[in-house]
Every structure is written in structure tokens, then in C-alpha cells.
Motif scaffolding. Structure first.
Motif, mmCIF file in Angstrom:
data_model
loop_
_atom_site.group_PDB
_atom_site.id
_atom_site.type_symbol
_atom_site.label_atom_id
_atom_site.label_comp_id
_atom_site.label_asym_id
_atom_site.label_seq_id
_atom_site.Cartn_x
_atom_site.Cartn_y
_atom_site.Cartn_z
ATOM 1 N N ALA A 216 13.549 10.460 -0.121
ATOM 2 C CA ALA A 216 14.437 10.211 -1.065
ATOM 3 C C ALA A 216 15.660 9.220 -0.661
ATOM 4 C CB ALA A 216 15.492 11.109 -1.693
ATOM 5 N N THR A 217 15.709 8.037 -0.915
ATOM 6 C CA THR A 217 16.761 6.778 -0.607
ATOM 7 C C THR A 217 16.707 6.415 0.829
ATOM 8 O OG1 THR A 217 18.636 8.365 0.490
ATOM 9 C CG2 THR A 217 18.511 8.284 -1.892
ATOM 10 N N ASN A 218 15.630 6.978 1.698
ATOM 11 C CA ASN A 218 15.160 6.269 2.763
ATOM 12 C C ASN A 218 14.205 5.274 2.869
ATOM 13 O OD1 ASN A 218 17.622 7.537 4.712
ATOM 14 N ND2 ASN A 218 16.504 9.471 4.266
ATOM 15 N N GLY A 219 13.081 6.010 2.376
ATOM 16 C CA GLY A 219 11.779 4.943 2.372
ATOM 17 C C GLY A 219 10.673 5.860 1.890
ATOM 18 N N VAL A 220 9.382 5.284 2.222
ATOM 19 C CA VAL A 220 8.285 5.966 1.900
ATOM 20 C C VAL A 220 7.321 5.680 2.949
ATOM 21 C CG1 VAL A 220 7.391 3.761 1.026
ATOM 22 C CG2 VAL A 220 6.114 6.040 0.280
ATOM 23 N N GLN A 221 6.345 6.795 3.459
ATOM 24 C CA GLN A 221 5.464 6.671 4.603
ATOM 25 C C GLN A 221 4.269 6.977 3.993
ATOM 26 O OE1 GLN A 221 6.723 8.213 8.635
ATOM 27 N NE2 GLN A 221 5.143 9.626 8.371
ATOM 28 N N ALA A 222 3.361 6.087 4.360
ATOM 29 C CA ALA A 222 1.808 6.158 4.132
ATOM 30 C C ALA A 222 0.807 6.238 5.117
ATOM 31 C CB ALA A 222 1.538 5.078 3.014
ATOM 32 N N THR A 223 -0.002 7.054 5.082
ATOM 33 C CA THR A 223 -1.186 7.468 6.132
ATOM 34 C C THR A 223 -2.281 6.680 5.717
ATOM 35 O OG1 THR A 223 -0.295 9.462 6.892
ATOM 36 C CG2 THR A 223 -2.269 8.976 7.529
ATOM 37 N N LEU A 224 -2.890 5.642 6.243
ATOM 38 C CA LEU A 224 -4.224 4.795 6.077
ATOM 39 C C LEU A 224 -5.247 5.425 6.419
ATOM 40 C CD1 LEU A 224 -2.537 1.357 6.629
ATOM 41 C CD2 LEU A 224 -2.080 2.376 4.747
ATOM 42 N N ALA A 225 -6.384 4.993 5.802
ATOM 43 C CA ALA A 225 -7.854 5.426 6.269
ATOM 44 C C ALA A 225 -8.078 5.379 7.784
ATOM 45 C CB ALA A 225 -8.895 4.713 5.299
ATOM 46 N N ASP A 226 -7.378 4.552 8.452
ATOM 47 C CA ASP A 226 -7.620 4.138 9.733
ATOM 48 C C ASP A 226 -6.811 5.145 10.531
ATOM 49 O OD1 ASP A 226 -5.227 2.907 9.468
ATOM 50 O OD2 ASP A 226 -6.186 0.908 10.436
ATOM 51 N N ASP A 227 -6.081 6.194 10.188
ATOM 52 C CA ASP A 227 -5.013 6.908 10.621
ATOM 53 C C ASP A 227 -3.669 6.320 10.940
ATOM 54 O OD1 ASP A 227 -6.679 9.233 10.277
ATOM 55 O OD2 ASP A 227 -7.815 8.915 12.134
ATOM 56 N N LEU B 206 -5.531 -4.207 -0.703
ATOM 57 C CA LEU B 206 -4.610 -3.386 -0.025
ATOM 58 C C LEU B 206 -5.283 -2.247 0.507
ATOM 59 C CD1 LEU B 206 -1.726 -2.429 -2.976
ATOM 60 C CD2 LEU B 206 -2.276 -4.607 -1.377
ATOM 61 N N PRO B 207 -4.915 -1.914 1.794
ATOM 62 C CA PRO B 207 -5.820 -0.508 2.336
ATOM 63 C C PRO B 207 -5.819 0.529 1.885
ATOM 64 C CG PRO B 207 -3.502 -1.094 3.545
ATOM 65 C CD PRO B 207 -3.724 -2.021 2.474
ATOM 66 N N GLN B 208 -6.869 1.295 1.832
ATOM 67 C CA GLN B 208 -6.978 2.742 1.363
ATOM 68 C C GLN B 208 -5.748 3.620 2.143
ATOM 69 O OE1 GLN B 208 -10.682 4.439 1.833
ATOM 70 N NE2 GLN B 208 -10.258 6.497 0.738
ATOM 71 N N VAL B 209 -5.193 4.359 1.290
ATOM 72 C CA VAL B 209 -4.092 5.354 1.365
ATOM 73 C C VAL B 209 -4.931 6.716 1.435
ATOM 74 C CG1 VAL B 209 -1.731 6.273 1.259
ATOM 75 C CG2 VAL B 209 -2.223 3.692 0.875
ATOM 76 N N THR B 210 -4.678 7.501 2.335
ATOM 77 C CA THR B 210 -5.417 8.701 2.509
ATOM 78 C C THR B 210 -3.907 9.797 2.238
ATOM 79 O OG1 THR B 210 -4.833 9.209 4.840
ATOM 80 C CG2 THR B 210 -7.053 8.218 3.959
ATOM 81 N N ALA B 211 -2.608 9.770 2.556
ATOM 82 C CA ALA B 211 -1.660 10.324 2.274
ATOM 83 C C ALA B 211 -0.140 9.551 2.131
ATOM 84 C CB ALA B 211 -1.525 11.515 3.109
ATOM 85 N N ALA B 212 0.781 9.935 1.382
ATOM 86 C CA ALA B 212 1.960 9.152 1.220
ATOM 87 C C ALA B 212 3.076 10.267 0.688
ATOM 88 C CB ALA B 212 1.930 8.220 0.313
ATOM 89 N N GLU B 213 4.224 9.832 1.564
ATOM 90 C CA GLU B 213 5.306 10.864 1.245
ATOM 91 C C GLU B 213 6.379 9.968 1.044
ATOM 92 O OE1 GLU B 213 7.693 14.580 2.943
ATOM 93 O OE2 GLU B 213 6.161 13.769 4.101
ATOM 94 N N GLU B 214 7.316 10.400 -0.036
ATOM 95 C CA GLU B 214 8.768 9.395 -0.137
ATOM 96 C C GLU B 214 9.665 10.384 0.088
ATOM 97 O OE1 GLU B 214 10.856 6.438 -3.155
ATOM 98 O OE2 GLU B 214 9.546 7.883 -3.878
ATOM 99 N N ALA C 11 0.805 -1.128 0.006
ATOM 100 C CA ALA C 11 0.091 0.129 0.022
ATOM 101 C C ALA C 11 0.798 1.351 -0.032
ATOM 102 C CB ALA C 11 -1.259 -0.114 1.316
ATOM 103 N N ALA C 12 1.929 1.193 0.797
ATOM 104 C CA ALA C 12 2.808 2.158 0.766
ATOM 105 C C ALA C 12 3.667 2.354 -0.395
ATOM 106 C CB ALA C 12 3.741 2.252 2.064
ATOM 107 N N GLU C 13 4.188 1.335 -0.941
ATOM 108 C CA GLU C 13 5.159 1.247 -2.107
ATOM 109 C C GLU C 13 4.397 1.840 -3.463
ATOM 110 O OE1 GLU C 13 8.146 1.216 -1.634
ATOM 111 O OE2 GLU C 13 8.924 -0.141 -0.531
ATOM 112 N N GLN C 14 3.066 1.827 -3.425
ATOM 113 C CA GLN C 14 2.290 2.322 -4.519
ATOM 114 C C GLN C 14 3.028 3.428 -4.902
ATOM 115 O OE1 GLN C 14 -1.968 0.809 -4.941
ATOM 116 N NE2 GLN C 14 -1.496 1.254 -2.835
ATOM 117 N N TYR C 15 3.461 4.429 -3.755
ATOM 118 C CA TYR C 15 3.806 5.731 -4.002
ATOM 119 C C TYR C 15 5.342 6.155 -4.135
ATOM 120 C CZ TYR C 15 -1.226 6.154 -2.885
ATOM 121 O OH TYR C 15 -2.485 6.021 -2.785
ATOM 122 N N SER C 16 5.920 4.818 -4.370
ATOM 123 C CA SER C 16 7.326 5.272 -4.276
ATOM 124 C C SER C 16 8.072 4.950 -5.620
ATOM 125 C CB SER C 16 8.065 4.246 -3.496
ATOM 126 O OG SER C 16 9.429 3.909 -3.472
#
Length: 619
Positions: free
Chosen positions: A364-375, A354-362, A330-335
Motif C-alpha cells: 500500500a502506497t509504496n508499489g507492487v512487486q511481481a514474480t515472473l515465470a522466469d523467477d 506482457l510476460p507471464q506473472v506467477t505471483a504478485a503483491e501490492e 505486467a506488475a501493474e496489472q495487479y495494482s
């Protein structure tokens, strides 16, 4: 040039008839025009701080008019104008491979009307994403897309370097610029024409064709000493003989056309050789730097490794394997990281929701962080990135070629996804060949964790590793590397800054152009890391050929000047000999067109280079 040819023909005719006065008039008109045009360009060069070699030719023409050697003066004028024509002709032949890529660029596409199924021929610029396109046998694929038909056989040799046709099935991705090697098929356009792979290659080629090889500047380094030596010999000959004609006779053979012509022709030939090996060198300056590289830095993922990783294991800590994969995907969709696609594909293959993602930020070179619908917050990436929210934990053990992707849910360390990306088959051979060509230091600069980076580096034959780097630290490391020049080789978006910061950047575009291609000095259009060693060897050979041609012109010219200084070489004969020297210099420089053959021969035979000196220029 035609004007000078007519003038020379008229001058020779009048000379043979003994018509001195008409001959002088023709010579003054023709030579005067050439002197004026040349002098204007020479003054512009001098005002920009550039001392050219044309000054000798101007002095020589003035001297021939002063002492009445009109035919010799006309021959020098022809040499200058004809030399430019010969240079253009030779450069055109040398750039033939580059021009071929430009000429093959698709212009039209066959679009299938979704309502009537009729096929319309449209300009390629009118193709939009989602269009269904018909590609007939032997036609060039107009844009990047996805195969709709059940099967297609594609000739990718001109784009990726793959010598054998490749068979694709429905749903496979296709590259623009490749050729349909089978029956008619349909495809869906995934990119517009200007964003497609082949269009990016064409833009690189256009820049390469238009570039002026800085090797001309290398030839100009000889301008001042060559001019001084020539004038000194001519002046001494006049002084010792007391005959001003001797001054003109020496300068007639001192005109430096070989120095002006040989270098750019050799460089265009070298760029053409590189193009035959699926490497586009953007300008001659990059080729010259590649020939002097003493340190090489490589990215790891997608450069030394195959760049097609697979998920090989999921190691749960506090969540189940399916839950870890589901959250990570779910998070890697935005990477845009090379490991993101395989993780998402593995989840799709297992038919996980996959759970619903409400926000995501990559990051660079470290990873990606996603916020899901359940917060809940799901960070995915390097261990140090996960430790910022989950606290310290033990690193998971890895085998050679494996990389760990760590997953957390809020502050709870959930588990590890192990991804394998093995070393490319030609990576170790490439490193060995670079050392044979004189590269003294080879390092790996990667954002991956140290154990994985060190394992891959050891297999490739690299002893110095800089792991867990950021884009900025990569730049800092490469800028500090010694000895210079430094070559950086990479393939990803994150490599763009360091490719631009290196003395020469080489991007492996493979199956898709990226920001790396735009910032690099040379682009490998095939997915083959061994082309790095190929282009370095071609560059060495090209610079060596250019220098040989320059020195050959200098030595022959000095020899002829000495003969003329003792009165054994009349002005007309000297001018004719100088034309032959020009032709020999061009033919010598054109040897760079065959540089790729030597490289290919060594590769196919699996032999090491016999003599490092064969590829090391003496500058």
C-alpha cells in the motif's frame, strides 16, 4: 393529532355555549392522554441522560387544567401534536431531493437472450455480469457496464453533476443511474446491481434520510436555562399578582415548540441543498461539523489532481524503453493505484507482449512487486521502495504535475516511467473559497514523492505538505492536526482509514464508489473538487439558519411571557399566538432549502464571498 383536533373542536363549541362541566371533562380526557404520552417519552429521555423541552409543555397543560383554562390547554395539546405533524411535513419537503435519488433507482432491466435475441424484462437484482442489456430512450441505466452499440448520448446530471449530455462510443464505460438521452442501445453488464455506482449512492441516501440531525441536541442545550427562566417568570408573576392563573398564562406561551422543530427542519433542508449540489451528507452530525471546520487536509492524486494520468515519457537506465514498459505493465496489472491503469493501457496501445506473472503483491502506497515465470522479481513504485532492492540512486528530475514510477528487475534499477496528472481546474479556487469561509489551515497529505507533491501544492495554493506517507502515517498526521475540527478530503481506497479518522471525511466518488465513500461522512457524487467548498458553505449557512430560528423562538417566547406576566395576554390568546410562532419558526428553518442557490450564484458569477460572517455560525 386527529383525536386532539376533535377534542379541541368539541371544547371550543362547549366553551361558546357556556357548558363548563362538559368542557372540563373533554379537556381532562384529551389533555390527560397527551400528557401521559408526552410524559412517557420524557421519562425515557431523562433515563438516557437527555433533558428535553417537553417538560414545559407538560407543566403548562397541568397548570391550565388546575386553573380552569381548558381551551388554552387544548390548544397547547394541539400545538404539541400538530408541531410533530408540521415537522414531518416540513422535513418531507426538505428531504425531497434525497427522496428523488431513492425514487429514481432502477428496478427492472431489459436483458437480451444471447440465443434468440429476445428481450426479457427482469428484476434488476437478477442481472449478472456479462448480460447484454437493452436500454431504451429516456430509460435509466440499470447497472454499470460497457457500451456495445456504436454510439450513445447519456444524461449524467443526476449522478456526476455534468450539466450537458455526454457522448460515448462502443467500448466506453457507462454508469448506472444515468439516463439514455438518445435512441435505444445495448450494453454489457460489468457489475451486479448491488455493486453498481448508483446503488452505492442510494445506500448513502437511505442513511442520510434516516439520520437524526444532532442539531436537535444543540437546541436541547437551551432546555435547562429556558425551562428555569420560564418557570422563574411564571412563578414571579403568580407571587407578585397573587393569581395562579397568571402562572398558567405565562407557561402557555413558554412552550418551546420552535426550539424542537426549527433545528431538524433546517438540517434536512441543508442536506437537501447539498444533494442538489451532488453531495450526499450521511447525517446531520457531519453537516454540523462541516460548518465548524478549521483545518482541511487534502489527498493529492485524484483529489487535487484530475486522477486521469498519462504516460508522458520513459527514461531507460539499464533496459530499453519497451522492456521497461512491458515489465512495469505486467506488475501493474495487479495494482489498484491510479497510475497502474495508464501504464498498462500504454503497453497495450503499443501492442507489447506482457510476460507471464506467477505471483504478485501490492504494498500500500509504496508499489507492487511481481514474480515472473522466469523467477525474476519486478518491483515497481516509489524510489524508496525500489532502493530496498536496487540500492541508492539519483532521483529523476520532474516538471510540474509529473510523477516518477521507478522500475527494477531483481536488484537491477531498470528505469523510470514519467506519468503526468495535472491539477484540477477548480482546485486553487476551492482552496481560496475554503479560506474565505474560515478554514485556518489547509495541508496536503499524500503518498507521492515530495517534489511532485510540493509542485502540485504550490499551484493549488497550499503551503504545508506531508509527502511519501503511508495509510497509517496519514492517520497519525490528520489526528495531530490543529485547530480542530479537521476535514479530510480523498478519493482512493488507501484514503479510507484517514477519512474515517478525521472529524469529518469527504470522499470524491467521481466515476466510481470506493471504500473511501463507505468511510466518509459526506460523498461527492460528481467528479468536481469544488463541491468541497460548496458543501462547507451550505453547512455554514444551514447552521446559521438553524441558530437564527432557535433564537427567534426564544426571544419571541420570552417577550410573550413578559407580556403575559403583567396580565395583558389571556391564556387562550397566548396559546394561539404560540401556534403562529411555531409556523414562523418552521418557515424560517426552511430557508436552508435555498442555501445551494447562494452558493451556485457566487460560483457562476466568479465572485468571492462578500462577508465571511454570512457563512460563519455563531455557536
Amino acid at each position: 393529532m386527529i383525536f386532539v383536533v376533535i377534542g379541541l373542536a368539541a371544547g371550543v363549541t362547549l366553551w361558546s355555549l357556556g357548558q363548563t362541566l362538559p368542557l372540563a371533562m373533554v379537556a381532562y380526557i384529551v389533555i390527560g392522554v397527551v400528557i401521559f404520552v408526552t410524559a412517557v417519552g420524557m421519562v425515557r429521555d431523562l433515563m438516557s441522560g437527555h433533558w428535553g423541552l417537553d417538560i414545559l409543555a407538560v407543566i403548562a397543560m397541568i397548570a391550565t387544567l388546575a386553573v380552569g383554562e381548558y381551551v388554552a390547554g387544548l390548544i397547547i395539546a394541539l400545538m404539541l401534536t400538530g408541531g410533530e405533524a408540521l415537522e414531518t411535513l416540513a422535513a418531507r419537503r426538505a428531504s425531497r431531493e434525497l427522496d428523488t435519488l431513492l425514487n429514481r433507482a432502477p428496478v427492472y432491466a431489459q436483458r437480451v437472450d444471447p440465443h434468440t435475441d429476445e428481450v426479457d424484462r427482469i428484476p434488476i437484482a437478477d442481472v449478472v455480469i456479462g448480460d447484454e442489456l437493452l436500454v431504451r430512450s429516456t430509460e435509466v441505466l440499470p447497472v454499470d457496464g460497457t457500451l456495445i452499440s456504436a454510439r450513445a448520448v447519456i444524461d449524467e446530471s443526476s449522478v456526476t453533476g455534468e450539466p450537458l449530455p455526454v457522448t460515448y462510443q462502443a467500448g466506453d464505460a457507462l454508469l448506472s443511474g444515468t439516463i439514455n438521452n438518445t435512441e435505444t442501445f445495448t450494453m454489457r453488464a460489468d457489475k451486479a446491481a448491488h455493486d453498481s455506482h448508483y446503488a452505492s449512492i442510494v445506500r448513502l441516501v437511505e442513511g442520510a434520510v434516516e439520520s437524526r440531525a444532532p442539531m436537535v441536541r444543540l437546541a436541547d442545550r437551551y432546555a435547562v436555562p429556558f425551562t428555569i427562566v420560564s418557570l422563574l417568570i411564571a412563578g414571579l408573576a403568580w407571587y407578585l399578582s397573587g393569581d395562579p392563573v397568571r402562572f398558567a398564562e405565562v407557561l402557555v406561551v413558554a412552550t418551546p415548540c420552535p426550539l424542537l422543530i426549527a433545528a431538524p427542519v433546517a438540517f434536512m433542508g441543508g442536506m437537501s441543498s447539498a444533494a442538489k449540489l451532488n453531495v450526499i451528507i450521511k447525517d446531520g452530525g457531519a453537516l454540523e461539523v462541516l460548518a465548524r471546520v478549521r483545518t482541511a487536509a487534502f489527498d493529492k492524486t485524484g483529489t487535487l489532481t484530475q486522477g486521469r494520468p498519462d504516460v508522458v515519457e520513459i527514461r531507460p537506465i539499464t533496459r530499453s524503453t519497451d522492456e521497461i514498459l512491458r515489465l512495469a505493465a505486467a506488475a501493474e496489472q495487479y495494482s489498484v493505484h491510479v497510475f497502474a491503469g495508464p501504464i498498462v493501457a500504454h503497453a497495450v496501445e503499443k501492442q507489447l507482449q506482457l510476460p507471464q506473472v506467477t505471483a504478485a503483491e501490492e504494498f500500500a502506497t509504496n508499489g507492487v512487486q511481481a514474480t515472473l515465470a522466469d523467477d525474476s522479481v519486478v518491483p515497481v513504485g516509489k524510489p524508496a521502495f525500489i532502493e530496498e532492492v536496487a540500492g541508492a540512486f539519483a532521483r529523476t528530475p520532474l516538471a510540474a504535475g509529473e510523477t516518477a514510477v521507478y522500475v527494477s528487475v531483481d536488484s537491477d534499477f531498470a528505469g523510470v516511467i514519467v506519468v503526468s496528472d495535472p491539477l484540477r481546474s477548480h482546485a486553487s479556487e476551492t482552496i481560496a473559497r475554503l479560506r474565505e469561509t474560515g478554514v485556518e489551515q489547509i495541508v496536503m497529505v499524500t503518498g507521492d514523492v515530495a517534489p511532485t507533491a510540493e509542485s502540485i501544492a504550490a499551484d493549488a495554493g497550499i503551503t504545508t505538505v506531508h509527502a511519501e506517507t503511508t495509510p497509517q502515517s496519514k492517520v497519525d498526521i490528520v489526528v495531530a492536526l490543529r485547530p480542530r475540527p479537521v476535514m479530510m478530503v480523498g478519493d482512493g481506497i488507501n484514503d479510507a482509514p484517514v477519512l474515517a479518522a478525521a472529524d469529518v471525511g469527504v470522499a470524491i466518488a467521481g466515476r466510481g464508489a470506493t471504500a473511501a465513500s463507505e468511510s466518509a461522512s459526506a460523498v461527492i457524487t460528481s467528479d468536481d473538487v469544488s463541491r468541497v467548498a460548496d458543501v462547507v458553505q451550505v453547512s455554514h449557512m444551514t447552521v446559521k439558519i438553524a441558530l437564527q430560528s432557535i433564537w427567534m423562538g426564544i426571544i419571541i417566547s420570552v417577550g410573550l411571557m413578559l407580556v403575559a406576566a403583567f396580565g395583558y395576554l389571556p391564556a387562550v390568546a397566548g396559546a394561539l399566538l404560540q401556534e403562529i410562532v411555531d409556523l414562523v419558526a418552521i418557515l424560517s428553518a426552511l430557508r436552508a432549502l435555498r442555501a445551494y442557490r447562494s452558493v451556485t450564484r457566487f460560483r457562476e458569477a466568479g465572485q468571492p464571498l462578500r462577508h465571511r460572517a454570512d457563512f460563519t455560525p455563531r455557536v
